[in-house]
Design a protein around this motif. Structure first.
Motif, mmCIF file in Angstrom:
data_model
loop_
_atom_site.group_PDB
_atom_site.id
_atom_site.type_symbol
_atom_site.label_atom_id
_atom_site.label_comp_id
_atom_site.label_asym_id
_atom_site.label_seq_id
_atom_site.Cartn_x
_atom_site.Cartn_y
_atom_site.Cartn_z
ATOM 1 N N PRO A 376 52.609 42.986 27.256
ATOM 2 C CA PRO A 376 52.598 44.225 28.057
ATOM 3 C C PRO A 376 52.223 43.996 29.516
ATOM 4 O O PRO A 376 52.862 44.545 30.423
ATOM 5 N N SER A 377 51.196 43.183 29.742
ATOM 6 C CA SER A 377 50.752 42.972 31.117
ATOM 7 C C SER A 377 51.747 42.137 31.921
ATOM 8 O O SER A 377 51.786 42.211 33.151
ATOM 9 N N LEU A 378 52.589 41.344 31.222
ATOM 10 C CA LEU A 378 53.618 40.569 31.911
ATOM 11 C C LEU A 378 54.911 41.349 32.066
ATOM 12 O O LEU A 378 55.842 40.889 32.729
ATOM 13 N N GLY A 379 54.974 42.509 31.441
ATOM 14 C CA GLY A 379 56.167 43.349 31.548
ATOM 15 C C GLY A 379 57.255 43.000 30.550
ATOM 16 O O GLY A 379 58.383 43.489 30.650
ATOM 17 N N PHE A 380 56.953 42.180 29.543
ATOM 18 C CA PHE A 380 57.940 41.797 28.537
ATOM 19 C C PHE A 380 57.770 42.683 27.305
ATOM 20 O O PHE A 380 57.201 42.273 26.297
ATOM 21 N N THR A 381 58.262 43.904 27.376
ATOM 22 C CA THR A 381 58.039 44.865 26.291
ATOM 23 C C THR A 381 59.303 45.212 25.511
ATOM 24 O O THR A 381 59.224 45.567 24.343
ATOM 25 N N GLY A 382 60.470 45.137 26.131
ATOM 26 C CA GLY A 382 61.711 45.477 25.441
ATOM 27 C C GLY A 382 62.195 44.359 24.542
ATOM 28 O O GLY A 382 61.708 43.216 24.602
ATOM 29 N N ASP A 383 63.176 44.657 23.694
ATOM 30 C CA ASP A 383 63.697 43.661 22.757
ATOM 31 C C ASP A 383 64.324 42.474 23.474
ATOM 32 O O ASP A 383 64.146 41.318 23.056
ATOM 33 N N ILE A 384 65.069 42.733 24.545
ATOM 34 C CA ILE A 384 65.710 41.630 25.267
ATOM 35 C C ILE A 384 64.659 40.730 25.902
ATOM 36 O O ILE A 384 64.750 39.491 25.838
ATOM 37 N N ALA A 385 63.641 41.335 26.502
ATOM 38 C CA ALA A 385 62.575 40.552 27.126
ATOM 39 C C ALA A 385 61.849 39.701 26.087
ATOM 40 O O ALA A 385 61.595 38.507 26.303
ATOM 41 N N LYS A 386 61.534 40.302 24.928
ATOM 42 C CA LYS A 386 60.850 39.551 23.877
ATOM 43 C C LYS A 386 61.732 38.419 23.352
ATOM 44 O O LYS A 386 61.248 37.329 23.032
#
Length: 449
Positions: A376-386
């Motif tokens: 969350p703090s890195l901004g990787f919250t969506g499925d594509i980001a993960k």
């Protein structure tokens, strides 16, 4: 405890895991659990809550991914023992042709290692590798490196190999089809880089320890009797992927498949656990006979392989839950934002763990457990980001294969290399492969995020 001290504690926990697994030879399960307890106490978690937090992280991971990992191991074992993996190799050779032997081995490795562990894949394909090298008068070292890098590319990036599945589970990423798609895409330039290295560099070396036992590819195939047909060989892999694709499409906004029973069936079949179990059913068609040897023996071997992966993965989930509880991720995330290394962070951590202790699976599991509270703090919250984070961890988990990696010894021994040659070829090739994979992921992050 202040943010800096929490980060220091996490760093020391990582160092402990590396030293415990690589130097002290403590099993990764115990290393992860000990680290989880230590971090919990240092992080100020009340003693009465420590066991509950660890057990919830452990059990929650098994709940979400246990059957998927077991199914993947069963499929891989059956493909290996039934000769289906050899049949897949045979199909690729017919398509690519014997005039491009290193390319054939790269493609074969790329395909076979999706369900089969790279170590096993290299062993069962070694006879084919030798035969093609002799037929085409190609450097056996080049052939071995082409095969090993093709295997490695999908081994760390593409489910149903358990490592990427476990990493996705630790990041609470349910869209396994997306992980497969991105993983296969990233694995292509990685495998290509390995093939180029094999042709340009590894081809200059000779297999000094190579002993020809005169066993041909045909001899290897004869051990299995009549090989399965191509469809039966590929079906346990292809069918689950198709089902997950249909399930994802059925869930798209706008209800393209309607909102009735048909959609519900498609969604049900597309759930990764259900899709992989259907893959197991198709794998059963490959069994030469239905008796105790196959239904108990083969499946029992698969369960033994799965058990180790399951407990290590669950221990990684326990550590991740502790990290989440002490909220060190929030502080690290805020600090790292100013450094702008983003998607490089999981790669760096994974590569450090892989290089230090040797196991790609441990690197995948541990890094994903460490990364989840930071997302969350890195901004990787969506499925594509993960998914890109999973891929970055996988890229790190192939960087690099050297003396503390069992795959290094499989490649060097079956590839007829001495240690010096293996370091100059296998180790350097996996370094290039991992970096190329990470560059691909970085480009995708610019486009997709």
């Amino acid at each position: 405890m202040g943010g800096f001290l929490l980060v220091l504690s996490l760093f020391l926990a990582i160092i402990f895991i590396v030293i415990a697994t690589s130097k002290l030879k403590i099993h990764p399960f115990l290393s992860l659990i000990i680290a989880a307890y230590g971090l919990a106490f240092v992080g100020g978690v009340p003693a009465s809550k420590v066991a509950d937090i660890i057990s919830k992280g452990f059990g929650g991971t098994l709940t979400s991914i246990g059957i998927v990992i077991i199914s993947g191991c069963i499929i891989g074992t059956i493909l290996e023992k039934s000769g289906a993996a050899l049949k897949m190799a045979d199909v690729v050779i017919k398509v690519v042709g014997e005039k491009r032997p290193t390319l054939a081995m790269s493609i074969i490795g790329y395909i076979v290692s999706i369900p089969v562990f790279c170590d096993s894949g290299f062993v069962i394909l070694s006879s084919l590798n030798k035969t093609l090298a002799k037929k085409t008068k190609t450097s056996f070292v080049a052939m071995s490196v082409a095969l090993s890098t093709g295997l490695y590319a999908t081994h760390t990036l593409v489910p149903p190999t358990p490592g990427p599945i476990a990493a996705a589970a630790n990041l609470k990423l349910d869209n396994l089809l997306l992980v497969i798609g991105i993983g296969m895409l990233v694995a292509i330039p990685a495998a290509i880089s390995g093939n180029i290295f094999a042709n340009k560099v590894a081809s200059k070396y000779e297999a000094v320890n190579y002993k020809d036992n005169n066993e041909t590819y045909e001899d290897e195939m004869a051990k299995h009797g009549k090989l399965p047909n191509a469809w039966d060989a590929f079906a346990p892999i292809i069918i689950p992927i198709i089902l997950m694709a249909i399930g994802s499409a059925a869930s798209f906004p706008g209800n393209p498949f309607g909102g009735g029973t048909f959609k519900k069936v498609c969604v049900f079949l597309g759930v990764p656990m259900n899709a992989l179990l259907i893959g197991v059913i198709f794998a059963f068609k490959l069994l030469p006979k239905f008796d105790e040897e196959t239904l108990t023996g083969w499946i029992g071997e698969a369960l033994k392989d799965a058990a180790i992966i399951l407990v290590v993965t669950a221990a990684g989930g326990a550590l991740g839950n502790v990290i989440k509880e002490i909220k060190v991720g929030e502080y690290i995330g805020m600090s790292l934002k100013s450094l702008n290394i983003g998607i490089l962070l999981p790669f760096i951590i994974s590569a450090a763990l892989k290089t230090a202790q040797g196991s790609s699976t441990v690197a995948l599991v541990t890094t994903s457990a460490l990364m989840f509270p930071l997302l969350p703090s890195l901004g990787f919250t969506g499925d594509i980001a993960k998914t890109l984070v999973v891929a970055a961890i996988g890229a790190g988990a192939m960087t690099v294969s050297h003396a503390n990696d069992s795959f290094f010894w499989v490649v060097s021994q079956f590839g007829g290399m001495d240690i010096k040659t293996a370091y100059k070829t296998q180790t350097l090739a996996t370094l290039i492969e991992g970096v190329v994979a990470m560059i691909t992921i970085f480009i995708l992050s610019i486009i997709l995020l």
